[in-house]
Design an enzyme around this catalytic site. Sequence first.
Site, PDB file in Angstrom:
ATOM      1  N   SER A  81       0.859  -1.178   0.000  1.00  8.42           N
ATOM      2  CA  SER A  81       0.000   0.000   0.000  1.00  8.42           C
ATOM      3  C   SER A  81       0.901   1.236   0.000  1.00  8.42           C
ATOM      4  O   SER A  81       1.698   1.414   0.920  1.00  8.42           O
ATOM      5  CB  SER A  81      -0.890  -0.022   1.246  1.00  8.42           C
ATOM      6  OG  SER A  81      -1.636   1.170   1.350  1.00  8.42           O
ATOM      7  N   LYS A 135      -1.139  -1.202  -4.424  1.00  6.48           N
ATOM      8  CA  LYS A 135      -2.316  -0.374  -4.097  1.00  6.48           C
ATOM      9  C   LYS A 135      -1.802   1.030  -3.849  1.00  6.48           C
ATOM     10  O   LYS A 135      -0.807   1.213  -3.151  1.00  6.48           O
ATOM     11  CB  LYS A 135      -2.994  -0.956  -2.859  1.00  6.48           C
ATOM     12  CG  LYS A 135      -3.841   0.002  -2.028  1.00  6.48           C
ATOM     13  CD  LYS A 135      -4.554  -0.757  -0.907  1.00  6.48           C
ATOM     14  CE  LYS A 135      -4.735   0.102   0.334  1.00  6.48           C
ATOM     15  NZ  LYS A 135      -5.322  -0.661   1.461  1.00  6.48           N
ATOM     16  N   LYS A 183      -2.835   5.032  -2.671  1.00  2.14           N
ATOM     17  CA  LYS A 183      -3.832   5.876  -2.036  1.00  2.14           C
ATOM     18  C   LYS A 183      -4.208   6.972  -3.028  1.00  2.14           C
ATOM     19  O   LYS A 183      -3.348   7.487  -3.769  1.00  2.14           O
ATOM     20  CB  LYS A 183      -3.248   6.497  -0.771  1.00  2.14           C
ATOM     21  CG  LYS A 183      -2.948   5.474   0.316  1.00  2.14           C
ATOM     22  CD  LYS A 183      -4.226   4.889   0.883  1.00  2.14           C
ATOM     23  CE  LYS A 183      -3.918   3.970   2.056  1.00  2.14           C
ATOM     24  NZ  LYS A 183      -5.154   3.427   2.643  1.00  2.14           N
ATOM     25  N   ASP A 196      -7.050   3.108  -3.151  1.00  3.49           N
ATOM     26  CA  ASP A 196      -7.792   3.215  -1.889  1.00  3.49           C
ATOM     27  C   ASP A 196      -8.097   4.682  -1.611  1.00  3.49           C
ATOM     28  O   ASP A 196      -7.186   5.492  -1.420  1.00  3.49           O
ATOM     29  CB  ASP A 196      -6.941   2.612  -0.754  1.00  3.49           C
ATOM     30  CG  ASP A 196      -7.697   2.510   0.574  1.00  3.49           C
ATOM     31  OD1 ASP A 196      -8.849   2.993   0.651  1.00  3.49           O
ATOM     32  OD2 ASP A 196      -7.122   1.951   1.534  1.00  3.49           O
ATOM     33  N   GLU A 220     -10.930   0.658  -3.412  1.00  2.00           N
ATOM     34  CA  GLU A 220     -11.187   0.404  -1.995  1.00  2.00           C
ATOM     35  C   GLU A 220     -11.842   1.625  -1.362  1.00  2.00           C
ATOM     36  O   GLU A 220     -11.377   2.753  -1.533  1.00  2.00           O
ATOM     37  CB  GLU A 220      -9.847   0.076  -1.304  1.00  2.00           C
ATOM     38  CG  GLU A 220      -9.978  -0.311   0.157  1.00  2.00           C
ATOM     39  CD  GLU A 220      -8.644  -0.811   0.737  1.00  2.00           C
ATOM     40  OE1 GLU A 220      -7.797  -1.315  -0.027  1.00  2.00           O
ATOM     41  OE2 GLU A 220      -8.445  -0.675   1.954  1.00  2.00           O
ATOM     42  N   ASP A 230     -13.616  -1.440   3.316  1.00  2.00           N
ATOM     43  CA  ASP A 230     -12.681  -1.498   4.443  1.00  2.00           C
ATOM     44  C   ASP A 230     -13.383  -0.920   5.673  1.00  2.00           C
ATOM     45  O   ASP A 230     -14.007  -1.654   6.460  1.00  2.00           O
ATOM     46  CB  ASP A 230     -11.404  -0.715   4.051  1.00  2.00           C
ATOM     47  CG  ASP A 230     -10.383  -0.560   5.171  1.00  2.00           C
ATOM     48  OD1 ASP A 230     -10.685  -0.883   6.322  1.00  2.00           O
ATOM     49  OD2 ASP A 230      -9.260  -0.069   4.902  1.00  2.00           O
ATOM     50  N   LYS A 255      -9.386  -6.414   8.540  1.00  3.96           N
ATOM     51  CA  LYS A 255      -8.401  -5.944   9.518  1.00  3.96           C
ATOM     52  C   LYS A 255      -8.897  -6.444  10.864  1.00  3.96           C
ATOM     53  O   LYS A 255      -9.979  -6.038  11.300  1.00  3.96           O
ATOM     54  CB  LYS A 255      -8.325  -4.410   9.525  1.00  3.96           C
ATOM     55  CG  LYS A 255      -7.729  -3.828   8.253  1.00  3.96           C
ATOM     56  CD  LYS A 255      -7.736  -2.315   8.293  1.00  3.96           C
ATOM     57  CE  LYS A 255      -7.157  -1.744   7.002  1.00  3.96           C
ATOM     58  NZ  LYS A 255      -7.332  -0.280   6.942  1.00  3.96           N
ATOM     59  N   GLY A 303      -3.833  -3.810   6.558  1.00  2.59           N
ATOM     60  CA  GLY A 303      -2.860  -3.447   7.579  1.00  2.59           C
ATOM     61  C   GLY A 303      -3.119  -2.047   8.087  1.00  2.59           C
ATOM     62  O   GLY A 303      -3.888  -1.282   7.496  1.00  2.59           O
TER      63      GLY A 303
HETATM   64  O1  OSB Z   1      -7.044   2.123   4.511  1.00  5.94           O
HETATM   65  O2  OSB Z   1      -5.969   0.335   4.344  1.00  5.94           O
HETATM   66  C1  OSB Z   1      -6.057   1.467   4.819  1.00  5.94           C
HETATM   67  C2  OSB Z   1      -2.917   2.399   6.790  1.00  5.94           C
HETATM   68  C3  OSB Z   1      -3.469   3.089   7.843  1.00  5.94           C
HETATM   69  C4  OSB Z   1      -4.827   3.278   7.880  1.00  5.94           C
HETATM   70  C5  OSB Z   1      -5.643   2.773   6.857  1.00  5.94           C
HETATM   71  C6  OSB Z   1      -5.090   2.055   5.815  1.00  5.94           C
HETATM   72  C7  OSB Z   1      -3.698   1.889   5.765  1.00  5.94           C
HETATM   73  C8  OSB Z   1      -3.014   1.232   4.676  1.00  5.94           C
HETATM   74  C9  OSB Z   1      -1.631   0.704   4.950  1.00  5.94           C
HETATM   75  O3  OSB Z   1      -3.444   1.152   3.553  1.00  5.94           O
HETATM   76  C10 OSB Z   1      -1.579  -0.769   5.014  1.00  5.94           C
HETATM   77  C11 OSB Z   1      -0.270  -1.237   5.583  1.00  5.94           C
HETATM   78  O4  OSB Z   1       0.697  -1.309   4.830  1.00  5.94           O
HETATM   79  O5  OSB Z   1      -0.204  -1.518   6.801  1.00  5.94           O
HETATM   80 MG    MG Z   2      -8.243   0.927   3.229  1.00  7.62          MG
END
Ligand code: OSB
Ligand code: MG
Length: 368
Positions: free
Chosen positions: A134, A159, A161, A186, A211, A236, A260, A288
């Site tokens: 991510s 992925k 953001k 995402d 996402e 999510d 999660k 994560g």
């Molecule tokens: O939306 O998945 C998410 C990190 C912090 C809060 C929300 C998200 C995320 C990530 C990182 O996308 C995932 C990771 O590498 O731990």
């Molecule tokens: Mg997410």
Amino acid sequence: MFSNKSLTIYKIRLPLKIPFTTSFGTQHYRNAIILHLMYNGIDAYSECVTDEGPYYSYEDNETALHIIKTYLINYIKDVPEPSKFLERSEKIKGHNMAKAAIEMLLWDYYSKVKKIPLYKYIGESKGYALIGISIGIDDVKKMINFIHESIKSGYRRIKVKIDKGKEIKILSEIREYFPDIPLSADANGCYTIKDIEILKALDKYNLLYIEQPLQHDDIIHHAKLRKEISTPICLDEPITSYEKALKAFEIGAADIINIKPGRLGGVYNSLKVIELAKEFKKGVWIGGMLETGIGRAFNIALASLNSINMPGDTSPNERYFNKDIVLNLFKMNNGTIIPYDSPGIGVNVDFEFMKNVSTRIEKLDLWV
Ligand code: OSB
Ligand code: MG
């Protein structure tokens, strides 16, 4: 009288290698709460996935500590099995991340009592997890470089953001460089149904899924959006229970769920949602929250299960931190990670370093 039963709470502040930007803000640190249970010669650990601010969800480190210390602590004085703890805490509404921290501590404890690695204790495992990455929002050239390195190191899915107003630039430039990579985006809930034209315009980037396009607590409008776009939808934030997952599948709001354990109140609920996704023939993967090696070990154990059919956001420790609070680090090989084969989550905590990065340490006696 001294008890041989104690719960130590560490509040730590661990610098991230690179800042992580989402549509809800930029994180420079992982501010985690680490729990350490000592009982009957066993050391069990867990990590609360909250952080300083209530930006991913309404919970933050202080609300989690409040719930743990005021209520949840009273349910674990006899160190119950996770199912018993879940029963006792059922009347407490929400606060899933606080509940999950305790529930997962008990999973680690009981898999250590039974001398079984967590990944074998919780179900049928492939023996490895498929790994995606991510990537936070940044200058698009930097994002492209990062993707380039990630593909080279073997990640199975990228992925990125996105944020409202930046999505077209990010996705069009990335797709120009990498027309064929397995790519997802995402939004962390930055759109509403009124932004449907923007979301329709993202169909041409051939994403594996988008996402959480709509707001953090919305499920219903995703069903409406689903009919208007060709890109599959992964939820999510709003999937905080088995019932929410069921409703999302029933109304056609989600093709995929990002699991999660922190958001769902722990391992048990995660396993239930994983099975539900299988029944509905939907996609399911493990997400994560930038966890340290402790939370990460739970995620890798879950991600290794047979029923997980897509690569998750479970990068090796070195993607996040120059130095982690655990001594044994996950290594990624050909886009896979093998869970630790020792009892429980199998991590060796670097106590000296964890104390160095702690802003608060509190030892609670569990003597009844
Ligand atoms: O939306 O998945 C998410 C990190 C912090 C809060 C929300 C998200 C995320 C990530 C990182 O996308 C995932 C990771 O590498 O731990
Ligand atoms: Mg997410």
